[in-house]
Design an enzyme around this catalytic site. Sequence first.
Site, PDB file in Angstrom:
ATOM      1  CG  ASP A 126      -0.161   0.021   2.537  1.00  0.00           C
ATOM      2  OD1 ASP A 126       0.737  -0.836   2.700  1.00  0.00           O
ATOM      3  OD2 ASP A 126      -0.444   0.866   3.389  1.00  0.00           O
ATOM      4  CD  GLU A 158       4.187   0.677   6.940  1.00  0.00           C
ATOM      5  OE1 GLU A 158       5.045   0.955   7.791  1.00  0.00           O
ATOM      6  OE2 GLU A 158       3.764   1.515   6.106  1.00  0.00           O
TER       7      GLU A 158
END
Length: 486
Positions: free
Chosen positions: A81, A147
Amino acid sequence: MNKNHEGQNEVLEGVLAEFAKLAAIPRKSGHEQAVSDFLKSYLSELGFTVMQDEANNIIADKKATAGFEKAPLTILQGHMDMVCVAEEGYDYDPLKDPIKLVRTEEYLSAEGTSLGADDGIGVAEAIYIMKTAKDHGPLRLIVTTDEEQSMKGAIRLSAEHLKDASFLINCDSENYDELTVGSAGSVDLDFTRALKRVEPETPFAWKIEVKGLLGGHSGERIGDGRGNAIRTLAMILTALQAKGEVELASFDGGKARNAIPNDAAAVFVTDLPKEEIEAVIKDQQERFKKMYGNVEPQILVPLTSVEAPQQVLTAGDAKRLLNLLTILHTGVYAMSTVIPGLVETSANLGVVNMTADEVEVQFFPRSAVDQKLDEFRQYAETVAELTGFTAHIGTQSPGWKENKDSRLAKIVAETFAEQNGKPMKVETIHAGLECGWHFRKNPQLDMVSIGVTTKDIHSPKEHLVLATVKPQVDLIVETLHKIAVL
């Protein structure tokens, strides 16, 4: 063209080709289904044994090359991400639009948006190495989700994928000559309140903005003493309220809890004359420059007349919000007593989102000392009670403490010195890494974090230093070879 230049180009182009595949897929934190599905398919096509878990993490295994089957298992790890932010006025939908890459001789950046090299370039390097490395033991690539926002992927990753490994190389650091051996923990603290609205008392409405600040990563840059646009706007509005009636219609600012907000905006109604409003703004700008002038090159506070809103917050709700935004600590809280110059504990007032019916404030403390995060949790509950908000306490991410006996850190540092002719900086950082969760699940796992050099991450100015890509790949490849012959 000499052979060294050819090799530089081959590695660089190979890694950037992998990165381009990721950049083409929207992958905002919390919305990784498409990129996770792509990685599952792509890595399977490359011949790796791949699984996609319930959190959309990807775990891909590659067998050891012949003769190194008994070598210890090493994990290469990164996250899929990215923080999605755009320049003001740039047309960008992070859920639909790809990243448009811009390349110069020295840098890779993006047109109008963050680049996503955090951590797309780490994942791209790991894939390239999995495809091309020779003379290595068994390898495992783990690519996690979310994350940047919650570490959901690392939290939900099964310990089964970590317990059989001896070493883990996290590829999520930001300077190629730095070896990270420890990181801070953190906790998500959110505040919400249902809002009541009434008709405004006067028809004179204004929009006030705070923009032009540097912003940046709330871990790496918090020690620079940068200004916070949300706090600054709240102080301006509070100063205006001291001059007369100010009815607040909206307040929004920030882009992510882990990014120092560089802009914020509010709409308010008042019968104060324009000259008096501008005088307050000027005074607050001067106050800001005295506090941050050595760090922040500019602060812009435009004031524009706007159409009067049909409804505004009640005076009580507006006061409670501004009280919260001025009470919450933002910036450095304590410096380390163990490592000179390192921020030990900090907090970031990251986001204010307001709808017609509710306001949400995102607050993000970090600390190398878990007990200080416990204090912030209690602090949040107390502040919420005092200001009439509801506190939402998120999962506390553990810190990662340095292993003084790390074999992996010694191998990486020695290899870097051999390849680059200078020592590697070994440090603990005031930022969150997934290594804290990996350590909690397997305390015996020997870990380091490294990465290529990236600048201005989590901002539209983010750029990657291209000359650091091949040295980073060479470092990992040689490290894997040395592990294989232990």
